[in-house]
Design a protein around this motif. Structure first.
Motif, mmCIF file in Angstrom:
data_model
loop_
_atom_site.group_PDB
_atom_site.id
_atom_site.type_symbol
_atom_site.label_atom_id
_atom_site.label_comp_id
_atom_site.label_asym_id
_atom_site.label_seq_id
_atom_site.Cartn_x
_atom_site.Cartn_y
_atom_site.Cartn_z
ATOM 1 N N GLU A 58 0.827 -1.199 0.000
ATOM 2 C CA GLU A 58 0.000 0.000 0.000
ATOM 3 C C GLU A 58 0.871 1.263 0.000
ATOM 4 O O GLU A 58 2.004 1.263 0.493
ATOM 5 C CB GLU A 58 -0.909 0.041 1.235
ATOM 6 C CG GLU A 58 -1.874 -1.117 1.353
ATOM 7 C CD GLU A 58 -1.265 -2.381 1.953
ATOM 8 O OE1 GLU A 58 -1.969 -3.388 2.034
ATOM 9 O OE2 GLU A 58 -0.057 -2.345 2.326
ATOM 10 N N ARG A 59 0.311 2.346 -0.497
ATOM 11 C CA ARG A 59 0.877 3.660 -0.247
ATOM 12 C C ARG A 59 0.490 4.068 1.177
ATOM 13 O O ARG A 59 -0.514 3.603 1.714
ATOM 14 C CB ARG A 59 0.349 4.681 -1.261
ATOM 15 C CG ARG A 59 0.895 4.462 -2.666
ATOM 16 C CD ARG A 59 2.393 4.653 -2.712
ATOM 17 N NE ARG A 59 2.905 4.632 -4.069
ATOM 18 C CZ ARG A 59 4.167 4.906 -4.381
ATOM 19 N NH1 ARG A 59 5.035 5.203 -3.429
ATOM 20 N NH2 ARG A 59 4.568 4.866 -5.632
ATOM 21 N N VAL A 60 1.270 4.954 1.766
ATOM 22 C CA VAL A 60 1.099 5.258 3.185
ATOM 23 C C VAL A 60 0.518 6.654 3.378
ATOM 24 O O VAL A 60 1.042 7.636 2.844
ATOM 25 C CB VAL A 60 2.442 5.143 3.945
ATOM 26 C CG1 VAL A 60 2.217 5.370 5.444
ATOM 27 C CG2 VAL A 60 3.074 3.771 3.703
ATOM 28 N N ILE A 61 -0.571 6.716 4.139
ATOM 29 C CA ILE A 61 -1.090 7.994 4.637
ATOM 30 C C ILE A 61 -0.514 8.175 6.032
ATOM 31 O O ILE A 61 -0.829 7.406 6.944
ATOM 32 C CB ILE A 61 -2.628 7.996 4.686
ATOM 33 C CG1 ILE A 61 -3.216 7.964 3.272
ATOM 34 C CG2 ILE A 61 -3.140 9.216 5.451
ATOM 35 C CD1 ILE A 61 -4.729 7.825 3.237
ATOM 36 N N ARG A 62 0.336 9.172 6.203
ATOM 37 C CA ARG A 62 0.974 9.408 7.501
ATOM 38 C C ARG A 62 0.309 10.599 8.179
ATOM 39 O O ARG A 62 0.407 11.741 7.724
ATOM 40 C CB ARG A 62 2.478 9.634 7.332
ATOM 41 C CG ARG A 62 3.220 8.357 6.918
ATOM 42 C CD ARG A 62 4.737 8.558 6.892
ATOM 43 N NE ARG A 62 5.417 7.282 6.668
ATOM 44 C CZ ARG A 62 5.718 6.797 5.468
ATOM 45 N NH1 ARG A 62 5.392 7.493 4.373
ATOM 46 N NH2 ARG A 62 6.345 5.641 5.355
ATOM 47 N N LEU A 63 -0.377 10.306 9.288
ATOM 48 C CA LEU A 63 -1.019 11.330 10.109
ATOM 49 C C LEU A 63 -0.070 11.715 11.246
ATOM 50 O O LEU A 63 0.954 11.062 11.453
ATOM 51 C CB LEU A 63 -2.332 10.785 10.668
ATOM 52 C CG LEU A 63 -3.371 10.300 9.647
ATOM 53 C CD1 LEU A 63 -4.621 9.798 10.368
ATOM 54 C CD2 LEU A 63 -3.734 11.407 8.668
ATOM 55 N N PRO A 64 -0.387 12.751 12.017
ATOM 56 C CA PRO A 64 0.463 13.070 13.175
ATOM 57 C C PRO A 64 0.600 11.882 14.127
ATOM 58 O O PRO A 64 1.657 11.669 14.710
ATOM 59 C CB PRO A 64 -0.275 14.244 13.833
ATOM 60 C CG PRO A 64 -1.008 14.890 12.696
ATOM 61 C CD PRO A 64 -1.419 13.770 11.793
ATOM 62 N N CYS A 65 -0.479 11.098 14.296
ATOM 63 C CA CYS A 65 -0.444 9.836 15.043
ATOM 64 C C CYS A 65 -1.447 8.905 14.388
ATOM 65 O O CYS A 65 -2.546 9.325 14.012
ATOM 66 C CB CYS A 65 -0.792 10.044 16.516
ATOM 67 S SG CYS A 65 -0.807 8.502 17.489
ATOM 68 N N TYR A 66 -1.061 7.644 14.221
ATOM 69 C CA TYR A 66 -1.935 6.686 13.536
ATOM 70 C C TYR A 66 -3.214 6.401 14.313
ATOM 71 O O TYR A 66 -4.215 5.956 13.758
ATOM 72 C CB TYR A 66 -1.194 5.356 13.333
ATOM 73 C CG TYR A 66 -1.238 4.454 14.542
ATOM 74 C CD1 TYR A 66 -2.173 3.431 14.644
ATOM 75 C CD2 TYR A 66 -0.387 4.666 15.633
ATOM 76 C CE1 TYR A 66 -2.249 2.629 15.768
ATOM 77 C CE2 TYR A 66 -0.454 3.867 16.751
ATOM 78 C CZ TYR A 66 -1.381 2.852 16.823
ATOM 79 O OH TYR A 66 -1.458 2.072 17.944
ATOM 80 N N LEU A 67 -3.186 6.660 15.637
ATOM 81 C CA LEU A 67 -4.229 6.165 16.538
ATOM 82 C C LEU A 67 -5.283 7.218 16.826
ATOM 83 O O LEU A 67 -4.960 8.344 17.210
ATOM 84 C CB LEU A 67 -3.586 5.717 17.855
ATOM 85 C CG LEU A 67 -4.485 5.004 18.858
ATOM 86 C CD1 LEU A 67 -4.912 3.646 18.324
ATOM 87 C CD2 LEU A 67 -3.754 4.826 20.197
ATOM 88 N N VAL A 68 -6.542 6.836 16.640
ATOM 89 C CA VAL A 68 -7.640 7.671 17.087
ATOM 90 C C VAL A 68 -8.034 7.217 18.486
ATOM 91 O O VAL A 68 -7.957 6.027 18.817
ATOM 92 C CB VAL A 68 -8.849 7.571 16.136
ATOM 93 C CG1 VAL A 68 -9.432 6.157 16.110
ATOM 94 C CG2 VAL A 68 -9.937 8.571 16.516
ATOM 95 N N THR A 69 -8.436 8.169 19.309
ATOM 96 C CA THR A 69 -8.904 7.824 20.653
ATOM 97 C C THR A 69 -10.213 8.542 20.922
ATOM 98 O O THR A 69 -10.395 9.693 20.528
ATOM 99 C CB THR A 69 -7.884 8.231 21.738
ATOM 100 O OG1 THR A 69 -7.584 9.629 21.595
ATOM 101 C CG2 THR A 69 -6.600 7.432 21.602
ATOM 102 N N SER A 70 -11.104 7.845 21.567
ATOM 103 C CA SER A 70 -12.335 8.454 22.061
ATOM 104 C C SER A 70 -12.216 8.527 23.577
ATOM 105 O O SER A 70 -11.700 7.596 24.203
ATOM 106 C CB SER A 70 -13.551 7.615 21.666
ATOM 107 O OG SER A 70 -13.664 7.516 20.263
ATOM 108 N N PRO A 71 -12.647 9.626 24.189
ATOM 109 C CA PRO A 71 -12.538 9.736 25.650
ATOM 110 C C PRO A 71 -13.148 8.526 26.351
ATOM 111 O O PRO A 71 -14.220 8.047 25.965
ATOM 112 C CB PRO A 71 -13.323 11.022 25.963
ATOM 113 C CG PRO A 71 -13.216 11.827 24.701
ATOM 114 C CD PRO A 71 -13.246 10.833 23.582
#
Length: 667
Positions: A430-443
């Motif tokens: 795959e091509r890579v989408i690089r976000l500031p952090c790979y992980l999403v968090t919900s409170p």
């Protein structure tokens, strides 16, 4: 004038040309003879003329609706022509006359499975098994329940099939997988390891046995067979055909990234063939969609209280409805509070549990999804053949499965600069989408009641290290380092989650004793609802991340409780998740690069006065000021990347790596 007996005699002795002519001559004088129509239909089937056979059989049934042989034969002919619906219709007519025919009930179940009507199929298989008791019928019942996402029910059926003599390696494999999914760890271990011993040449049973050893921390058993596993994988890679192993579970078995990537490519090649066939059977949407809004879909097996579900719970509601219309596709339906919250975040929500791949792909295609994000990959209950059919023009992998798909049907994988560095990304198709952090968090929620140390079994004093990761994420190297830490910190304890204290707990305590650590310094905890878990986590002083498979949701829960996380930066996506989390919080001092540094840092934090308090204050400040639990800020970055990916597609350009910096949340 020839007689019917002469025609049948010619048919029986194999003189098919003569028999056919006689049947046709007789029908001129007796056009209402249902038996003649039946025999002519039978003869046409024998001579490879299935469509004509079906026509004669249908005429026979019209003349004699209660003709059981004609109904059976029509069902068989329709099935051979690929007309599953026609076969089912004939079989249902037959079963109205013979409702207790267990064999035909079982065939009905098989036809219903092919049509994706799994709940109806389960009922047919159950009736067949109850009325006949044949081992193969219990096996089919188990397989159907497994497809329905009912691992406990499937396990019961498979066990009955084995008890009745269906001693087949696949039955044992699928039973083991169901026991694993149902959380019945000891039974899983016993079945998987016994099956692998009795069928030593079966690579999938060997893989499942190695997995079972990891689930109960039987590292001796794991080490005994690991070289054999690696040798078998290399042998497969050196062959031009033969076995194609599902790559998902290999990520947890200390197999190198290159081998996993090569196995994924082989497996994806097989999926691509199936996907192309599936795509050919999909109908195009009746009318093209109008409007400029991007239609975004999420495909998941985990839209409920689950590690993935707890992370993405608030994600979907945060999307910008001026730019995105958001659809959810749930492959496992387990209604609970998290599931309800997730469903409310979607504009459209489809419950597709138990549906066939064709129906799932058709639903996505009918919705005319622009970008499909797959949260399942090659995990349990996933449907990768749906992705291989390309129901959406842009397809992205994320979160639920962190390895490469190995296929050209996934365009991007979502990551960041740490978990998927350019060196590691070389093993990804795959091509890579690089976000500031790979992980999403919900409170995360936290209970107002915090148990005492004594209630948690931690004693009244002493430093508390913890790891609430699933035991399969542990390995001997990690646990040896943890025991080294305990030996250097007198009075300290390691607080761990185990699914059962007898097998897994027993293995861990024996390993601790071998390494010179008293058994009572290892404290076990069971599963708790998330709010209670976050509350009890605050009793710990430092969370220890495993070396080779980092914590994800587990680490998020520890941080939500204010417990710092000590990590070791490994050489794969899975081994760098904790490092990414610490980096996103600015807690880089807790991200180590060598095992010895990791041990020394843990000992320093536990024994240097004021050091841990300073780290905890730093963490509290970081959690308050960072984007870590700011789901809306994460979504802003994600949407920027998705818009870029869509723009590339709209311009007719191939997928490229995309990098997104931190975005300010929308007002």
């Amino acid at each position: 004038m020839p007689t019917k007996s002469e025609a049948i005699a010619a048919h029986q002795r194999g003189d098919l040309n003569e028999a056919e002519q006689l049947y046709r001559d007789l029908l001129h004088s007796a056009p209402a003879d249902a038996e003649l129509h039946y025999y002519l239909g039978l003869l046409c089937r024998q001579t490879g003329r299935a469509a004509e056979s079906a026509q004669w059989l249908q005429k026979s049934i019209a003349l004699a609706p209660a003709s059981l042989p004609a109904l059976q034969m029509l069902a068989r002919v329709c099935d051979e022509m690929g007309d599953t619906a026609g076969a089912l219709h004939a079989l249902e007519q037959y079963l109205t006359l013979r409702p207790d025919d267990a064999g035909m009930l079982n065939v009905k179940g098989q036809l219903l499975v092919r049509l994706g009507r799994l709940s109806d199929a389960e009922q047919a298989f159950r009736l067949a098994a109850e009325r006949n008791g044949a081992a193969t019928m219990f096996h089919d019942l188990g397989f159907c329940r497994q497809l329905l996402g009912n691992p406990s029910g499937a396990a019961a059926a498979y066990q009955e099939a084995l008890r009745r003599g269906h001693d087949h390696p696949r039955t044992k494999l699928w039973l083991a997988q169901c026991l694993r999914a149902a959380g019945r760890t000891k039974e899983y271990y016993d079945i998987a390891t016994d099956a692998a011993r009795s069928t030593p040449d079966d690579i999938e049973l060997l893989i499942e046995s190695q997995s079972a050893c990891r689930y109960v921390c039987d590292w001796d058993g794991f080490d005994r067979n690991q070289q054999r596993l690696l040798t078998r994988l290399q042998r497969i890679m050196g062959s031009n055909g033969g076995e194609d192993v599902p790559p998902g579970i290999l990520n947890y078995l200390e197999v190198d990234e290159r081998t996993i990537s090569d196995m994924a490519k082989r497996y994806a090649g097989q999926l691509s063939v199936a996907g192309k066939m599936l795509r050919q059977n999909l109908r195009a949407p009746a009318t093209p969609r109008s409007g400029k809004m991007i239609r975004l879909g999420y495909l998941s097996t985990d839209f409920f209280t689950h590690a993935v579900g707890s992370l993405v719970r608030d994600l979907f509601a945060c999307h910008d409805r001026a730019r995105f219309e958001v659809h959810g596709y749930s492959l496992r339906h387990q209604p609970d509070e998290t599931q309800i919250r997730i469903q409310q975040g979607f504009d459209v929500y489809h419950i597709l549990a138990g549906k066939a791949a064709h129906d799932i792909a058709q639903t996505i295609l009918d919705d005319q999804i622009d970008i499909l994000i797959d949260l399942a990959g090659y995990t349990s209950a996933a449907q990768p053949s749906v992705l291989a059919a390309r129901p959406a023009p842009v397809q992205i992998s994320w979160l639920g499965y962190l390895g490469t798909s190995g296929g050209n049907f996934i365009d991007y994988i979502i990551a960041d600069n740490i978990v998927l560095s350019p060196e590691i990304a070389r093993n990804y198709t795959e091509r890579v989408i690089r976000l500031p952090c790979y992980l999403v968090t919900s409170p995360l929620p936290s209970s107002e009641h915090r148990p005492s140390r004594e209630e948690a079994g931690l004693g009244s004093a002493g430093f508390v290290f913890c790891s609430f990761n699933q035991p399969y994420k542990l390995d001997r190297q990690t646990f040896t380092a943890w025991m080294d830490i305990l030996r250097h910190v007198p009075g300290s304890r390691l607080w761990m989650y185990v699914p059962d204290t007898a097998v897994c707990g027993g293995n861990l305590r024996r390993e601790a004793a071998r390494l010179g650590v008293e058994a009572d310094r290892i404290v076990f905890a069971g599963r708790e609802p998330m709010a209670n878990h976050v509350a009890r986590m605050s009793l710990a002083d430092l969370s220890l991340d495993p070396f080779h498979i980092s914590g994800g949701a587990t680490s998020v829960a520890a941080l939500a409780a204010g417990v710092p996380l000590l990590t070791l930066r490994g050489e794969s996506y899975l081994a760098r998740m904790g490092s990414s989390i610490n980096s996103s919080l600015g807690m880089d001092d807790l991200d180590c690069t060598e095992p010895d540094q990791y041990v020394a840092k843990a000992v320093e934090l536990a024994t240097t006065s004021g050091r841990l308090d300073a780290i905890r204050k730093e963490l509290a400040k970081a959690l308050q000021n960072s984007r870590f639990f700011d789901t809306r800020s994460f979504v802003s970055s994600l949407e920027e990347a998705l818009q870029s990916a869509w723009n590339h597609h709209e311009a007719g350009l191939p997928a490229v790596d995309i990098s997104v910096s931190a975005s300010s949340p929308r007002p």
